[in-house]
Design an enzyme around this catalytic site. Sequence first.
Site, PDB file in Angstrom:
ATOM      1  N   GLU A   3      38.010  33.021  41.710  1.00 23.24           N
ATOM      2  CA  GLU A   3      37.469  34.379  41.937  1.00 23.24           C
ATOM      3  C   GLU A   3      36.063  34.294  42.286  1.00 23.24           C
ATOM      4  OE1 GLU A   3      38.681  37.216  39.222  1.00 23.24           O
ATOM      5  OE2 GLU A   3      38.134  38.931  40.381  1.00 23.24           O
ATOM      6  N   ASN A  40      46.751  42.824  43.036  1.00 24.48           N
ATOM      7  CA  ASN A  40      46.276  42.043  41.984  1.00 24.48           C
ATOM      8  C   ASN A  40      46.261  43.176  41.018  1.00 24.48           C
ATOM      9  OD1 ASN A  40      44.960  40.017  40.282  1.00 24.48           O
ATOM     10  ND2 ASN A  40      43.675  41.801  40.050  1.00 24.48           N
ATOM     11  N   GLU A  41      47.211  42.943  39.689  1.00 23.60           N
ATOM     12  CA  GLU A  41      46.976  44.093  38.731  1.00 23.60           C
ATOM     13  C   GLU A  41      46.882  45.518  39.386  1.00 23.60           C
ATOM     14  OE1 GLU A  41      43.969  42.931  35.901  1.00 23.60           O
ATOM     15  OE2 GLU A  41      45.046  41.242  35.324  1.00 23.60           O
ATOM     16  N   TYR A  90      46.585  36.785  28.937  1.00 21.55           N
ATOM     17  CA  TYR A  90      45.303  36.057  28.464  1.00 21.55           C
ATOM     18  C   TYR A  90      45.531  36.267  26.717  1.00 21.55           C
ATOM     19  CZ  TYR A  90      42.970  36.236  32.990  1.00 21.55           C
ATOM     20  OH  TYR A  90      42.738  36.250  33.980  1.00 21.55           O
ATOM     21  N   GLU A 103      47.829  34.701  36.365  1.00 24.62           N
ATOM     22  CA  GLU A 103      46.924  34.458  35.659  1.00 24.62           C
ATOM     23  C   GLU A 103      46.800  34.334  34.136  1.00 24.62           C
ATOM     24  OE1 GLU A 103      43.562  37.517  36.113  1.00 24.62           O
ATOM     25  OE2 GLU A 103      43.916  37.767  38.360  1.00 24.62           O
ATOM     26  N   GLN A 161      40.048  30.278  34.730  1.00 22.61           N
ATOM     27  CA  GLN A 161      39.861  30.024  36.199  1.00 22.61           C
ATOM     28  C   GLN A 161      39.316  28.523  36.399  1.00 22.61           C
ATOM     29  OE1 GLN A 161      37.697  33.029  38.339  1.00 22.61           O
ATOM     30  NE2 GLN A 161      38.617  34.534  37.431  1.00 22.61           N
TER      31      GLN A 161
HETATM   32  O1  AHR Z   1      40.328  36.538  35.596  1.00 23.90           O
HETATM   33  C1  AHR Z   1      39.485  37.713  35.294  1.00 23.90           C
HETATM   34  C2  AHR Z   1      40.262  39.223  35.676  1.00 23.90           C
HETATM   35  O2  AHR Z   1      41.070  39.118  34.801  1.00 23.90           O
HETATM   36  C3  AHR Z   1      40.666  39.127  36.987  1.00 23.90           C
HETATM   37  O3  AHR Z   1      39.903  39.347  37.995  1.00 23.90           O
HETATM   38  C4  AHR Z   1      41.522  40.122  36.637  1.00 23.90           C
HETATM   39  O4  AHR Z   1      42.976  39.846  37.817  1.00 23.90           O
HETATM   40  C5  AHR Z   1      42.113  39.871  35.380  1.00 23.90           C
HETATM   41  O5  AHR Z   1      42.108  41.218  34.563  1.00 23.90           O
END
Ligand code: AHR
Length: 526
Positions: A49, A196-197, A274, A331, A379
């Site tokens: 990103e 995205n999200e 995450y 992600e 990432q």
């Molecule tokens: O990976 C960092 C961020 O985490 C991304 O931009 C977003 O999609 C997520 O919240």
Amino acid sequence: MKPHLLALAIAFGCLASPAEAQRIEATVTLRADPDSPTIDPNIYGQFVEHLGRGVYEGVWVGENSPIPNVRGIRSDVVAALRRIRTPLVRWPGGCFAELYHWRDGVGPRGERPLSVNTAWGDEPETNAFGTHEFMDFVEQIGAKPFLAINVASGSPGEAQAWLQYMTAAPDSSAGQARARDGRQAPYQVPFIGVGNENWGCGGNMTAAHYADVYRQYYAVLRTYGTLVVADANSDDYDWTETVLRRALYRHAKPTPHAYINRNPLIQMMSLHYYTLAGDDWADKGPGVGFTERHWALALQRAYRMDEIITRHSRIMDRFDPERHIALSVNEWGTWWQAADGRPSNLYQANTLRDGVIAGMTLNIFQNHAARVRMANIAQMVNVLQAMILTRGAEMIVTPTYHVFDLYQVHQGNRLAPVQVRSPNYGYEGVRVPAISASASRSADGAVFVSLVNIDPDKPARVVVRAPGQSISRATGRVMTADAMDARPDFGAPDPLAPIPLTDVAVKDGAVEVVLPAKSVAVVEIR
Ligand code: AHR
């Protein structure tokens, strides 16, 4: 017991020796399943990103840089990503994708607008790395592109124009525009993320609203590649349920035309998850110098990936029992406190703990191979759970990279389902299985078993059985270190580089492996 009596009891086998009492005993049994799915190489996908030093410095240094590069793309990073057979790269974000206008990133570089990256710290965005640079990058790596489309501040028309520009025949107007910018042959774009999200930075939409927006984008983009429904937030199962209910078919009610009813609008869904080690997003926990409490909390949270995939999959099973629709973990990764004093750069240390989390997460993906057919770690370079870190001209690979390297043998193999019997690793309130495993069979008959010992103190003896298979030899490699937060550093030998497993042997038709505490190993059985 008196010391001499204790010694006698041990000698006569009445008690385990202190070393053995400190050892985990586990078994991994491979089940024979002729219908087991293939492990899609795309679960080893990456995500890059426009954020911090992820793209600029991490990938793009420019043609005039003293850092060795090919057409501006740094060669050390490309070589490292080729070595682990990176199959797929998702770009340009993330939240950045929802602010990105592709036309800013094509045409002569000197004439591209200077914009502001309002998603990440209001940093200047030169647009030097745009469509052609990204496609050159994935071609240099030998990977496939996965474009995330701007839904929140873009439009179906803008997205369609981008896909036309990239894929149209050279004799069309869009193809000629692409050729004028330096590329005659059409690109292939196999995966297109519709936003995205979109429950958050992608437009603060409700699931119902997103489902309706997705239907519109599907109508416009469906011929260009596989569309990916954007990203349920972790355990937001309602998102998956609602999108499937509202967007799976063109007509919500059955119509007399069976063809229309059976022609689904969704081929791939996704989620984001995450791992934190602190108490919440305000306290994500330290990336280095942490205590065993942070180790245990992080591992417990990483294990939640299994439950999250299981529950999203269960909903998908109701709509799609034959599992035509794939699930992508668009992600995933660890998210610790920032390590460079600039929180919006999301730069963090990558330690043995990150490697252990990568190993057990990839085991979870593999064990869900029937549904999980793509995943993109967040990432690729210099951001979050990075594979690669750079400091100017220097580059190092992380423990997470080593795990991707060890596990690359599974790509495209058939899953060998496993049954794991393992005691729990426990610390304060945390109780999770000490051993995580997954396995696959290659076309030439080899069996690969990935084993993770998450206990930070105890080694583990793991007996691997493969009923019905005669085993003549077993070898393996392992990544481990003494400290929970062991990590590589620039200009120093890598303390995490995988080494041959010394304690692996074939005994009584099974394989016995001794895994060091806090380690990740892959064993090859023939
Ligand atoms: O990976 C960092 C961020 O985490 C991304 O931009 C977003 O999609 C997520 O919240």
